[in-house]
Design a protein around this motif. Structure first.
Motif, PDB file in Angstrom:
ATOM      1  N   ASP B  33      -1.083   6.383   3.772  1.00  0.00           N
ATOM      2  CA  ASP B  33      -1.868   6.112   2.566  1.00  0.00           C
ATOM      3  C   ASP B  33      -2.730   4.871   2.695  1.00  0.00           C
ATOM      4  O   ASP B  33      -3.822   4.809   2.147  1.00  0.00           O
ATOM      5  N   THR B  34      -2.221   3.847   3.375  1.00  0.00           N
ATOM      6  CA  THR B  34      -2.908   2.551   3.333  1.00  0.00           C
ATOM      7  C   THR B  34      -3.442   2.129   4.696  1.00  0.00           C
ATOM      8  O   THR B  34      -4.211   1.184   4.785  1.00  0.00           O
ATOM      9  N   ARG B 176      -3.952   5.009  -5.710  1.00  0.00           N
ATOM     10  CA  ARG B 176      -3.864   5.542  -4.360  1.00  0.00           C
ATOM     11  C   ARG B 176      -5.270   5.778  -3.782  1.00  0.00           C
ATOM     12  O   ARG B 176      -5.465   5.659  -2.575  1.00  0.00           O
ATOM     13  N   LEU B 179      -5.999   2.643  -2.273  1.00  0.00           N
ATOM     14  CA  LEU B 179      -5.255   2.466  -1.017  1.00  0.00           C
ATOM     15  C   LEU B 179      -5.906   3.232   0.116  1.00  0.00           C
ATOM     16  O   LEU B 179      -6.065   2.722   1.230  1.00  0.00           O
ATOM     17  N   LEU B 199      -3.692  -4.953  -2.950  1.00  0.00           N
ATOM     18  CA  LEU B 199      -3.415  -3.526  -2.782  1.00  0.00           C
ATOM     19  C   LEU B 199      -2.498  -3.303  -1.585  1.00  0.00           C
ATOM     20  O   LEU B 199      -1.520  -2.562  -1.649  1.00  0.00           O
ATOM     21  N   LYS B 200      -2.801  -4.005  -0.486  1.00  0.00           N
ATOM     22  CA  LYS B 200      -1.982  -3.836   0.719  1.00  0.00           C
ATOM     23  C   LYS B 200      -0.566  -4.345   0.479  1.00  0.00           C
ATOM     24  O   LYS B 200       0.415  -3.733   0.903  1.00  0.00           O
ATOM     25  N   ALA B 203       1.341  -1.836  -1.617  1.00  0.00           N
ATOM     26  CA  ALA B 203       1.729  -0.669  -0.825  1.00  0.00           C
ATOM     27  C   ALA B 203       2.884  -1.026   0.097  1.00  0.00           C
ATOM     28  O   ALA B 203       3.839  -0.253   0.251  1.00  0.00           O
TER      29      ALA B 203
END
Lengths: 305, 312, 258
Positions: B33-34, B176, B179, B199-200, B203
């Motif tokens: 996802d990231t 998401r 992400l 955001l990181k 996640a």
């Protein structure tokens, strides 16, 4: 001369301990450096983060074991055999895996994960062939010589001497020879080097010979200095990565500095904390160093845009 | 080997598969996802496992320990992320392995608290007696004699299912989307005014908490914890599952974990004309070859979308 | 230093790479509601100046004031949220996301981008619908509405430039900083884009600062021109003044040798 003791925390810190750990640090640092230079060259020129590099080293150790112990030949022959065998392994993987994958335009991560697969295969084939029992090469590991207030063992002399010779050789090769200069040109820009008429295929071949050969040599030295098990190279690999990152990725001279720095820090730390922590200390130093120099000790901020 | 024993063995293999599935769902949040190449994922599992074990052996009830263990894993994610998330991808990968090894070495050396290499015993607290209660209830009320490993098997897969469904639901959110954008290009996300670093970090914490759950279940399964349960190899087996199933595919994770767990534990059951340690080596040769073959011929994995493959 | 008419003021900005002075004390300002272009020979430091102003690289020295605030210490994403939105010379499209998703990403004030809101769609669903409608509108303006459902990786170089422009517009900028927006875009569409930007300026009070090599475009649309050479600002003035200045002509001829 009575050693002068200084209390640091709960540990007794003495001058001769410092000397002893410095010698140890240079020896283990040399092994990191040899491994790191090979890995760094392959990364710089082929943009391959080779997770199988540690297992290349292990193979070097076992080839030396086969020649030195199983066949009973002298250590020099064993070293030569290990260097040649791992260089050949590098060339074979280049032909069978890396070149075809590059031709298909495989990305950095795809190649990296492939190398992890290769690492699994190599390590466990070694385990299948030689079992998990720990082995020793046929070197006198009791001989040692007094120097001033410390002692240096034959093993340490061997490791440091051979590593130093190899490192000087690689340094001369990279800075003085046409092949070495071409390698450095390729590491700056593969495409540019190709356009400017450098035979890139030949340089890639030399890269694997040099990178693989150094891995083989580092593997033998690690086997001499520590014990040889199928996990030896994998265990060393993380330290080698740490050395490369400390020095700045893709810079062979940085890898040398990073390797020595890591070896010294790890060994010196044993003066203050339990030796079982020394690996952890090495990694902690890596993380701390990156906080302050995100591109490594000798790395430069690169220009974008 | 009698059929009952065989069933117990398969229940064990499938429970391990479920634990791996949860572990890798967390990894999927990071990698798929990231785009965070987290090679130290096992550390979050270890954090979940050891914090459960340490709490229950010090008198905290298991049910209270479980959410706290997840929290500890998530906090470890934040702790690891703060200094490392600004690093380049390849640096991040190596530094996360290093962070995981630091944790493992610390667990190994803090013998007083963790038992070190001797292991942390009775780490699952009240679970074994609770498990016996469940089995007795089934026998007394329903007249069904369950294999003793079945309750945990069912719980594990229920948890895996719930986490997968939650992730699918999260998958439709703007969070998401951000992400995935980070995975594609951080500069573009920053230029769009989105806080890339936060955001990181979020996640990383979410995936770490999920790995923490896998650590809790691992503790219930094994009862005793040893530092060598949490070597970097576990992360790489996780990557094998992720790659086989397909980076970006939650369903692929489930199938990949069953396949790989079968290869790791399952082949023990088949009759090989080889010594046990050789079989052990052979199965990792097979896993290595699977990783190589998938990367070479089907880099999107069995269930990943080729268009969304992000291995470059 | 800054007054109500100045949206951006850059003062003594510097950045060195090793021994190379990419930007060496650049000072200039941009008037609110203007179209200002940044020109200069290759290697003059225009893109680095953009990176420094927007926070994508950290400056060794100098200050950046935006809308009256000192933003010199803010991170790039924070500066973007304040209304200073840029595009890149080498486009940064999100290849494995759809064109529509690329555009929607940049919309501000989406509560669904907060982690703790992900499981409660009622908090962001209506905003999401708004964002989608806006994105489709913007894609229509830049001629990409037919491509909305395609992966951005399938776009041509010119289309990527457009998408990046669209994404920047979605962020509701006060100052739009475009790095060679016309490169690779077909001339007819390029003119339409300029008209669109001009319209946004009148309707919304948008300010545009752009790097451009095509002198006809620069002289045609700019209210002011900033000329950079060797990391410094040579001059800043109206296009007709800049065009006649001997130093500018010199800088371009000198720059041709590099």
């Amino acid at each position: 001369m009575a050693p002068r003791a200084v209390r640091v925390g709960s540990a007794r810190f003495r001058m001769d301990d410092l000397l002893q750990t410095t010698i140890n640090g240079i020896a283990s640092g040399s092994i990191y450096a040899l491994g790191a230079i090979g890995l760094s060259l392959v990364y710089a020129i082929l943009k391959l983060v080779n997770f199988a590099h540690g297992d290349f080293m292990t193979l070097g150790g076992y080839v030396a074991f086969a020649v030195n112990v199983s066949l009973g030949m002298p250590l020099v022959v064993a070293i030569a055999a290990a260097v040649v065998a791992v260089a050949v392994l590098g060339l074979v993987t280049e032909e069978l895996i890396w070149r075809p994958m590059r031709k298909r335009g495989a990305g950095l991560m795809q190649m990296l994960l492939l190398s992890i697969g290769l690492a699994f295969v190599l390590r466990n084939l070694i385990l299948l062939t030689w079992t998990g029992e720990s082995r020793k090469l046929n070197v006198d590991d009791t001989a040692s010589y007094g120097i001033g207030i410390g002692r240096v063992s034959l093993l340490q002399i061997l490791v440091i001497g051979i590593a130093a010779a190899a490192l000087v050789g690689v340094g001369l090769l990279l800075t003085r020879t046409y092949v070495g200069k071409s390698m450095r040109a390729l590491s700056d820009s593969f495409d540019l080097a190709e356009v400017s008429g450098i035979d890139t295929k030949r340089v890639v071949t030399y890269t694997w010979i040099l990178g693989g050969g150094l891995a083989g040599l580092a593997g033998v030295l690690a086997a001499v200095f520590t014990t040889l098990t199928p996990n030896m190279g994998w265990t060393l690999l993380l330290g080698i990565f740490a050395a490369i990152i400390l020095g700045g990725i893709g810079n062979p001279f940085g890898a040398l500095v990073g390797g020595l720095a890591l070896g010294l820090v790890q060994e010196w730390s044993t003066n203050f904390v339990e030796p079982t922590y020394k690996e952890a200390i090495g990694f902690a130093v890596l993380i701390l160093a990156l906080l302050f120099r995100p591109n490594g000790l000798l790395g430069h901020a690169t220009r974008t845009g | 080997m009698g059929p009952l024993l065989a069933f117990g063995f398969w229940a064990y293999v499938l429970t391990v598969a479920g634990i791996y599935a949860i572990f890798v769902l967390g990894l999927q949040v990071h990698v798929g996802d990231t785009g965070l190449l987290n090679f130290g994922h096992v550390a979050f599992m270890a954090a979940g496992a050891y914090s459960t074990g340490l709490m229950v052996t010090n008198g905290v009830p298991l049910l209270a320990a479980i959410p706290l263990a997840m929290l500890v894993a998530a906090l470890l994610g934040v702790l690891v992320g703060l200094p490392t998330l600004r690093l380049r991808g390849d640096y991040f990968a190596i530094v996360t392995i290093a962070a995981g090894e630091i944790l493992r070495i610390m667990i190994q050396n803090q013998q007083g608290a963790t038992g070190g290499t001797l292991g942390l015993r009775k780490a699952s607290g009240g679970w074994p007696s609770f498990n016996r209660d469940i089995l007795r209830w089934f026998e007394d009320t329903l007249g069904i004699e369950l294999e003793r490993r079945v309750p945990l098997l069912v719980i594990t897969w229920l948890v895996a299912l719930v986490i997968a469904l939650l992730l699918v639901r999260i998958g439709r959110s703007p969070w998401r989307r951000a992400l995935r954008a980070v995975r594609e290009n951080e500069d573009a996300v920053a230029a769009a005014g989105k806080p890339v670093f936060q955001l990181k970090l979020q996640a990383l914490a979410l995936g770490a908490a999920i790995a923490g759950v896998s650590g809790v279940l691992f503790t219930l399964l094994q009862t005793s914890l040893y530092p060598e349960n949490f070597e970097p190899i576990v992360t790489f087996v996780g990557f094998a599952i992720l790659i086989l199933g397909g980076i970006g595919s939650y369903f692929g994770v489930v199938l990949g974990s069953i396949l790989i767990s079968f290869i790791i534990s399952g082949v023990r059951f088949l009759d090989f004309p080889l010594a046990a340690d050789k079989v052990a080596a052979l199965r990792f040769v097979v896993i290595g070859l699977i990783i190589m073959a998938v990367m070479a011929f089907r880099p999107q994995g069995l269930f990943g979308k080729k268009e969304e493959l992000h291995l470059d | 230093m800054t007054d109500a008419d100045t949206i951006l003021h850059v003062d003594g900005l510097a950045r060195h790479f090793g021994g190379v002075k990419a930007v060496d004390g650049a000072t200039f300002s941009v008037k609110r509601g203007s179209i200002t272009s940044l020109i200069g020979p290759n290697g003059a430091g225009k893109t680095t100046a953009f990176n420094l102003v927007t926070g994508f690289e950290s400056a060794d020295a100098g200050r950046v004031h935006f809308a009256g605030d000192d933003v010199s210490r803010l991170r790039a994403d924070h500066r973007a949220r304040k209304g200073m939105v840029r595009t890149f010379q080498l486009t940064r499209v999100l290849g494995k996301m759809t064109v529509l998703e690329n555009a929607m990403l940049a919309a501000p004030d989406q509560p669904g981008e907060r982690m703790w809101n992900v499981l409660t769609p009622r908090r962001w669903r209506s905003r999401e619908a708004e964002v989608k409608a806006q994105a489709l509108e913007v894609l229509d303006e830049i001629g990409l509405s037919e491509k909305a459902g395609d992966y951005a990786a399938t776009l041509s170089g010119g289309q990527r430039k457009l998408l990046e422009l669209g994404r920047a517009l979605m962020a509701r900028p006060d100052l739009m900083m475009l790095d060679e927006p016309m490169a690779g875009v077909n001339p007819t569409l390029g003119r339409q884009l300029l008209e669109y930007l001009d319209r946004l300026r009148t309707e919304r009070g948008l300010t545009v600062l752009f790097i451009e090599h095509d002198m006809d475009v620069v002289m045609g649309v700019s209210d002011e021109v900033v000329v950079m050479t060797q990391g410094r600002v040579l001059m800043q003035d109206r296009p007709d003044v800049v065009r006649k200045d001997a130093r500018v002509i010199d800088a371009y001829l000198g720059g041709a040798d590099e």
